[in-house]
Each structure stands twice: as C-alpha cells, then as structure tokens.
Write an enzyme that holds these catalytic residues in place. Structure first.
Site, PDB file in Angstrom:
ATOM      1  N   HIS A   1       0.813  -1.214   0.000  1.00  0.00           N
ATOM      2  CA  HIS A   1       0.000   0.000   0.000  1.00  0.00           C
ATOM      3  C   HIS A   1       0.844   1.260   0.000  1.00  0.00           C
ATOM      4  O   HIS A   1       0.437   2.302  -0.490  1.00  0.00           O
ATOM      5  CB  HIS A   1      -1.014  -0.041   1.139  1.00  0.00           C
ATOM      6  CG  HIS A   1      -2.134  -0.985   0.817  1.00  0.00           C
ATOM      7  ND1 HIS A   1      -2.121  -2.294   1.217  1.00  0.00           N
ATOM      8  CD2 HIS A   1      -3.235  -0.816   0.059  1.00  0.00           C
ATOM      9  CE1 HIS A   1      -3.191  -2.894   0.736  1.00  0.00           C
ATOM     10  NE2 HIS A   1      -3.887  -2.027   0.038  1.00  0.00           N
TER      11      HIS A   1
ATOM     12  N   ARG B   1     -10.708   4.155  -1.400  1.00  0.00           N
ATOM     13  CA  ARG B   1     -10.191   3.339  -0.288  1.00  0.00           C
ATOM     14  C   ARG B   1     -10.501   4.069   1.023  1.00  0.00           C
ATOM     15  O   ARG B   1      -9.674   4.819   1.535  1.00  0.00           O
ATOM     16  CB  ARG B   1      -8.686   3.135  -0.430  1.00  0.00           C
ATOM     17  CG  ARG B   1      -8.267   2.190  -1.550  1.00  0.00           C
ATOM     18  CD  ARG B   1      -6.764   1.967  -1.535  1.00  0.00           C
ATOM     19  NE  ARG B   1      -6.357   0.803  -2.298  1.00  0.00           N
ATOM     20  CZ  ARG B   1      -5.907   0.834  -3.563  1.00  0.00           C
ATOM     21  NH1 ARG B   1      -5.807   1.976  -4.200  1.00  0.00           N
ATOM     22  NH2 ARG B   1      -5.539  -0.274  -4.176  1.00  0.00           N
TER      23      ARG B   1
ATOM     24  N   ARG C   1     -15.525   1.892  -1.126  1.00  0.00           N
ATOM     25  CA  ARG C   1     -15.266   0.571  -0.551  1.00  0.00           C
ATOM     26  C   ARG C   1     -15.307   0.681   0.963  1.00  0.00           C
ATOM     27  O   ARG C   1     -14.739   1.619   1.541  1.00  0.00           O
ATOM     28  CB  ARG C   1     -13.905   0.053  -0.999  1.00  0.00           C
ATOM     29  CG  ARG C   1     -13.620  -1.325  -0.427  1.00  0.00           C
ATOM     30  CD  ARG C   1     -12.349  -1.897  -0.950  1.00  0.00           C
ATOM     31  NE  ARG C   1     -11.188  -1.206  -0.415  1.00  0.00           N
ATOM     32  CZ  ARG C   1      -9.937  -1.518  -0.733  1.00  0.00           C
ATOM     33  NH1 ARG C   1      -9.712  -2.472  -1.606  1.00  0.00           N
ATOM     34  NH2 ARG C   1      -8.922  -0.877  -0.220  1.00  0.00           N
TER      35      ARG C   1
ATOM     36  N   GLU D   1     -11.000 -10.798  -4.571  1.00  0.00           N
ATOM     37  CA  GLU D   1      -9.570 -10.704  -4.291  1.00  0.00           C
ATOM     38  C   GLU D   1      -9.048 -11.902  -3.501  1.00  0.00           C
ATOM     39  O   GLU D   1      -7.890 -11.943  -3.125  1.00  0.00           O
ATOM     40  CB  GLU D   1      -9.212  -9.376  -3.621  1.00  0.00           C
ATOM     41  CG  GLU D   1     -10.120  -8.903  -2.540  1.00  0.00           C
ATOM     42  CD  GLU D   1      -9.786  -7.489  -2.050  1.00  0.00           C
ATOM     43  OE1 GLU D   1      -8.814  -6.883  -2.508  1.00  0.00           O
ATOM     44  OE2 GLU D   1     -10.529  -7.002  -1.185  1.00  0.00           O
TER      45      GLU D   1
ATOM     46  N   ASP E   1      -4.528  -8.230  -4.262  1.00  0.00           N
ATOM     47  CA  ASP E   1      -4.689  -9.305  -3.283  1.00  0.00           C
ATOM     48  C   ASP E   1      -4.929 -10.640  -3.953  1.00  0.00           C
ATOM     49  O   ASP E   1      -4.499 -11.674  -3.443  1.00  0.00           O
ATOM     50  CB  ASP E   1      -5.843  -8.978  -2.325  1.00  0.00           C
ATOM     51  CG  ASP E   1      -5.376  -8.058  -1.212  1.00  0.00           C
ATOM     52  OD1 ASP E   1      -4.286  -8.307  -0.668  1.00  0.00           O
ATOM     53  OD2 ASP E   1      -6.074  -7.079  -0.911  1.00  0.00           O
TER      54      ASP E   1
ATOM     55  N   ARG F   1       2.474  -9.497  -0.690  1.00  0.00           N
ATOM     56  CA  ARG F   1       2.642  -8.402  -1.661  1.00  0.00           C
ATOM     57  C   ARG F   1       3.561  -7.299  -1.150  1.00  0.00           C
ATOM     58  O   ARG F   1       4.000  -6.450  -1.929  1.00  0.00           O
ATOM     59  CB  ARG F   1       1.273  -7.822  -2.048  1.00  0.00           C
ATOM     60  CG  ARG F   1       0.515  -7.221  -0.893  1.00  0.00           C
ATOM     61  CD  ARG F   1      -0.937  -6.947  -1.239  1.00  0.00           C
ATOM     62  NE  ARG F   1      -1.168  -5.578  -1.655  1.00  0.00           N
ATOM     63  CZ  ARG F   1      -2.371  -5.018  -1.746  1.00  0.00           C
ATOM     64  NH1 ARG F   1      -3.464  -5.735  -1.483  1.00  0.00           N
ATOM     65  NH2 ARG F   1      -2.518  -3.778  -2.108  1.00  0.00           N
TER      66      ARG F   1
ATOM     67  N   CYS G   1      -9.833  -3.135 -10.310  1.00  0.00           N
ATOM     68  CA  CYS G   1      -9.388  -1.932  -9.598  1.00  0.00           C
ATOM     69  C   CYS G   1      -8.035  -2.151  -8.932  1.00  0.00           C
ATOM     70  O   CYS G   1      -7.527  -1.276  -8.248  1.00  0.00           O
ATOM     71  CB  CYS G   1     -10.430  -1.465  -8.584  1.00  0.00           C
ATOM     72  SG  CYS G   1     -10.674  -2.621  -7.242  1.00  0.00           S
TER      73      CYS G   1
HETATM   74  C1  PEP Z   1      -6.563  -5.062  -4.550  1.00  0.00           C
HETATM   75  O1  PEP Z   1      -6.327  -5.898  -3.680  1.00  0.00           O
HETATM   76  O2  PEP Z   1      -6.280  -5.231  -5.761  1.00  0.00           O
HETATM   77  C2  PEP Z   1      -7.214  -3.791  -4.186  1.00  0.00           C
HETATM   78  C3  PEP Z   1      -7.600  -2.936  -5.106  1.00  0.00           C
HETATM   79  O3  PEP Z   1      -7.327  -3.510  -2.864  1.00  0.00           O
HETATM   80  P1  PEP Z   1      -6.104  -2.988  -1.976  1.00  0.00           P
HETATM   81  O4  PEP Z   1      -4.941  -2.753  -2.882  1.00  0.00           O
HETATM   82  O5  PEP Z   1      -6.542  -1.753  -1.292  1.00  0.00           O
HETATM   83  O6  PEP Z   1      -5.873  -4.128  -1.035  1.00  0.00           O
HETATM   84 MG    MG Z   2      -7.224  -5.634  -1.741  1.00  0.00          MG
END
Ligand code: PEP
Ligand code: MG
Length: 584
Positions: free
Chosen positions: A207, A314, A351, A450, A474, A484, A521
């Site tokens: 993130h 987010r 979300r 995800e 995810d 990740r 997304c």
């Molecule tokens: C994802 O997991 O691709 C997503 C868009 O959510 P985040 O990156 O906020 O976990």
């Molecule tokens: Mg995610």
C-alpha cells in the site's frame, strides 16, 4: 564515488535530488520550508523548546527521592549533556538557517545524523546512548508541538509553489529515503516537496507503493539497505522505471538522466492531449476509465485526468493514524459527500474499510502484528467483528448516496456467511436510518474478488451482488501465496501467472454471461502492459490512479478489441503467458 542500488520499480519517471533521510518513526513530523526572513524566529523556537526541556529535566533531577538508584541521576545527566551539546544545536541551526527546514524537521534530521554516529561506535555503552538521544529528541518534539510555532506552516504546497515562496535559494529538489513508510505516513507526503522517494522494504503492490504511485512521483521500494548506504544530502537519482537508485552520480550519468527526465516530461505533455478524447478502441468499443482515490480531495485529480467516475475509494485512509479514535458518522458522511460532489455527478464507488495487514489503523501497531497479518482480521473480517463500527460506516455511505450515484463495494469476501452477514447489516443500517427519519439514497452493491475462494464461487457472488470488482493486488497475493509487501519474494509476485489470469478471465466472463458489471481496480488496471490482454478478455471498465489514466487510454485508442480476443485466449491458455504478453 558513484554506486547503484537495485530495488523494485514503483512509479515511473526520474527524480534527481539531494537525499533527505526520514526515519519511519519520524514520518509524522511536519516537513516544510520556512521563509528566509523567519529563520531566526525558528531557531529561537528550538532554543525555547530546548530550555524548557532542560528546565524540566533539572527539576526532575532535583526532586529525585533520596533512595532513587544512582543510575537515574546519571542518565538525566546524559540527557542534559546531549541537550546542551554544541554539535547537536549547531547542526539544528544549520538545517534551519542554511536549508530553511522547519524546526521539527531540522531537529529530526540532526537526530538522524547523530544516531548514525552512535550506531557506528564500537563501545557498547556509547552505542546504547542512542536510546537517550531518541528520548531527548522526543521531548524536544513534544515541546515544539505544545509551544506552537510563531511561523505558521504553509498550506501543503507543490514544489513549484515552494520555489516561488523561496526564490532561488533552495532550488535543489529533494528525494526522500526511508527504511519503511506506513501507507498513512506516505499520505503526509502527498503534495509535498519531495521529488521522489525510495524505501528499503516493500513490494510493488504494497500500500505504501500504491500511495506513492498515486502521488505520481518516481519511486523505488525494496531497495534493501538504501537508508544505510545513502547519507543525508547525497545526490541521488531515482529511476522509477528501472527500479534503480544511483548515488553520487558522475556528471556524465547526470547528463544522461537529465535527458531522460526531459523525454519523460515531453511524453507526459503528449499524453495530456488525450484528456478530452473518448476512450474508444479502434473497433469502436467504449471503455470506462475510473479513478482509484484515497481521500475525497483526490477527486480533483480524477476529474482533471478525465475519469468517468471513482471505481475505488479506499475509505480506510479516513480511519488511519488517529490514535485509535475512529471517524464518527458525521465525519465520514462529510467525507463521502465531498467525494460525491467532487466528481460532479459522476458515480463514486466507496469501498468499506479495509484495515489490517500492511494498512494498520495506527503506525505503531505495525510492530505488534500477528504472525500472518494478511490472513488475519482484515477488511470485511474486521468490519464484521465490530458491527457498531461497521453500521456507522454503512449509514454514512447510504446517506451520502442521497447526493449522487454511489456504489457500495465490500472488500475481501470469501465466504457466503460473510456475504449474508454483510447484507443483513446493510439492511439494518437502512432500518436505523428509517427510524431516525434520515434521508438516504439507493446504492448498487458490489463485491471485491480478491480471494481465490471468491473467484471460484462467482455464481454465488453474483446471486447477491450487482457488480464485481477484481482486486488483483490481493488476488495475486492469495493465489500465489506471496506477501505483496515483502521484497524478498517480490520476484515471485507474478500478475501473469496462468492461475491468476484464469481467475481474472473467469470473473470477467461470468459477469458478462449474467449481464453484470465487472471492473478491475487492482494495480493491473493501470499497468499498460496488461491493457491489451484485459481488453481481449472482454474487460470494459478499468479503475486506476488518476495519473495512469491517460497512458492506459493511449493503449485503448490503439487497440482492436475484437482482434485481441483470440490472442487473449491464447495468452491465458499458455504455460508461460508473459512470453506472449511481452512479445512485440
Ligand atoms: C486489490 O487488492 O487489488 C485492491 C484494489 O485492494 P487494496 O490494494 O486496497 O488491497
Ligand atoms: Mg485488496
């Protein structure tokens, strides 16, 4: 001497500047430049804080009980010595007077320089004095905060504005180097004065990297020991394209990167011309380009980039670093309405909160994570574990829907039981609003895909939801069992893995066959190397950082979606899709 450090490319572009080392624990300290004629007042501010701390410690020392251990008095002596250390105070003065750093930034910069010296000491006793230095710095910062500043920090300004403010005196770009940075701390640097940044740890879709990408500044993560090898003020080139840092570059290297930088700027200008061009493929297929945002204010950038809505807000960024106090219904409602209004009638997909794993509520919670935080109480699991908190958010979103088209998106569902619980809480939130006589609007309900379990039970999901949104970040992490955010396994984090692509393809196909909406997304949507494949798989809705929209649009304008279809099928059937995907 020139040397390079290799990491992971996060955000395109080249930054060339002097290094500013920022400790993760100090990221919440304000960083801004003060006007040249205010430096004396700022130095005075530090002096006053230092005097107050000296007075406090002297008082504690004087009032020590008779039976207090003698080490305590000795420790306080060390603190007093550090506070009155000539090198420390003249260092702080230098950052303020010569560099125009604000007091807090100057104090922490000098602390960093000193802490390194302590780290290098051979004598373990002296090495341990770093902890004292830390405590003294902490006290100073507390006093600085409490005392307030006679020099008001300017409103967050972009680099050009800072230049205007300070004239030519500081016309040197700065690049931020840190060991780690929590996503919420990265937010502090949005619209900041840094031209680029690099961290020792982190993966491409951590993130922290995602926030950096949204800032559209060159960035490299997972650069291992960058924060150890780079010194304050070193000249550094950050090549966000190749994932490389070049430290102390020679004039010839500087000239080459300067040239690349200008090329990049020209390319951006060319892309800017596409702002008002509709996103249509060569064979006339309309594609929806949506924005991912973290804060309501990001809608400005989304509109400028030509997004036709927000595909992912987010909302968790409203919840972070508040010392445990969560935003109440009114605060959340206000933020969601600002986002809806910011999009000027275009749809906004909010979300529900996705806290946990590498997005802790509080930066300090990062240290006390569970063994497998990504598999723990995260996202919808966290929400369902605290129904009053979740209901508060649901009510705020439903009320915001009275102001425009709002879609409600639920992260990380994997179990039909969770789906049912979530839907029943949404009904409950509506009932609470009815009881109150509050106005609220209709929302479309969507689920993030995800978790592989979700991608393997699409029919069940589509029974309950109006649309699906593929969270590929995810989905890759959980399908391949690759953290990740862990640079050590980043080479195995593969968006082109056949298993991942199969889940993506199946989700798109199932939604189409049921006439339901589907978008991507995750970061895959903003990756130009994936655009043709996703188009070929039938995707017509992409959600990404506003800064990526034009580059993806360019790919779309050059693509023939019908012709791409058989090729896309070939790619996902292949053992090694990357081979076909990256073939010219
Ligand atoms: C994802 O997991 O691709 C997503 C868009 O959510 P985040 O990156 O906020 O976990
Ligand atoms: Mg995610």
């Amino acid at each position: 001497m020139t040397f390079s450090i290799h990491g992971l490319a996060v955000s395109r572009g080249i930054a060339i500047g002097r290094a500013v080392l920022v400790a993760s624990s100090r990221a919440d300290v304000a960083h801004y430049f003060i006007e040249p004629n205010k430096t004396s007042a700022e130095v005075q501010r530090v002096r006053a804080a230092r005097d107050a701390v000296v007075e406090e410690i002297t008082r504690v020392q004087r009032d020590l009980p008779k039976d207090a251990p003698p080490e305590l008095a000795a420790l306080l002596d060390v603190h007093l010595m550090l506070l009155q250390d000539e090198q420390l105070s003249s260092g702080v003065k230098h950052w303020i007077q010569d560099r125009h750093y604000n007091a807090e930034w100057a104090v922490t910069t000098q602390y960093e320089a000193f802490a390194r010296q302590f780290d290098e000491m051979e004598d373990p006793y002296l090495r341990e004095r770093k902890a004292d230095l830390e405590q003294v710095t902490e006290r100073l910062l507390r006093y600085l905060k409490g005392a307030g500043s006679p020099v008001q920090p300017p409103a967050p300004a972009r680099r050009e504005q800072q230049d205007l403010l300070l004239g030519d005196t500081l016309d040197v770009p700065l690049v931020l180097i840190a060991h780690d940075m929590a996503p919420a701390d990265m937010m502090q640097f949005k619209q900041s004065l840094f031209a680029g940044f690099a961290t020792d740890v982190g993966g491409r879709t951590s993130h922290t990297a995602i926030v950096a990408r949204s800032m559209d500044i060159p960035a490299v993560v997972g650069a291992r020991s960058a924060s150890q090898l780079i010194k304050q003020d070193d000249w550094v080139i950050i090549d966000g394209e190749a994932g490389v840092l070049i430290v102390d570059p020679s004039p010839i290297i500087l000239a080459e990167y300067g040239f690349k930088q200008r090329q990049g700027e020209l390319e951006r200008e060319r892309l800017n011309r596409l702002r008002h061009t509709p996103a249509l493929t060569l064979d006339g297929q309309k594609v929806e380009l949506l924005a991912n945002i973290e804060l309501p204010e990001d809608t400005k950038g989304a509109v400028v980039a030509g997004a036709v809505g927000v595909g992912l807000f987010r909302s968790e960024f409203l919840f972070m670093n508040r010392g445990g106090a969560l935003p109440d219904e009114e605060e959340q409602y206000g933020a969601y309405v600002r986002a809806v209004e910011g999009m000027q009638g275009l749809p906004v997909t909010i979300r529900t909160v996705d806290i946990g794993s590498d997005k802790p509520l509080d930066r300090h919670a990062r240290q006390e994570t569970h063994l497998n935080p990504a598999l723990g109480l995260r996202a919808i699991r966290w929400s369902l574990a605290d129904p009053p908190m979740f209901l508060t958010q649901l009510r705020a979103i439903l009320r915001a829907a009275a102001h425009g088209q709002v879609n409600l998106l639920v992260p990380m569902l994997g179990h039909v039981r969770e789906i049912r619980q979530t839907l029943s809480l949404i009904d409950h939130a509506r009932a609470q609003l009815d009881n109150r006589g509050a106005v609220y609007g209709a929302v479309k309900l969507g689920a993030m895909i995800e978790v592989p379990a979700a991608a393997l039970m699409l029919k069940v999901f589509l029974k309950y939801f109006d649309f699906l949104s593929l969270g590929t970040n995810d989905l890759i992490q959980y399908t391949l069992a690759i953290d990740r955010a862990d640079e050590a396994v980043a080479h195995l984090y593969d968006p082109c893995h056949p298993a991942v692509l199969k889940l993506v393809a199946d989700t798109i196909a199932e939604c189409h066959s049921q006439g339901k909406g589907v978008s991507v997304c995750g970061e895959m949507a903003g990756d130009v190397a994936m655009t043709r494949l996703l188009l070929g798989l039938g995707l017509r809705s992409f959600s990404m950082h506003p800064t990526q929209i034009l580059a993806v649009k360019q790919q779309i304008l050059r693509a023939d979606a019908t012709k791409l279809q058989p090729w896309a099928q070939q790619v996902i059937d292949s053992e090694d899709p990357a081979q076909l995907l990256y073939k010219p």
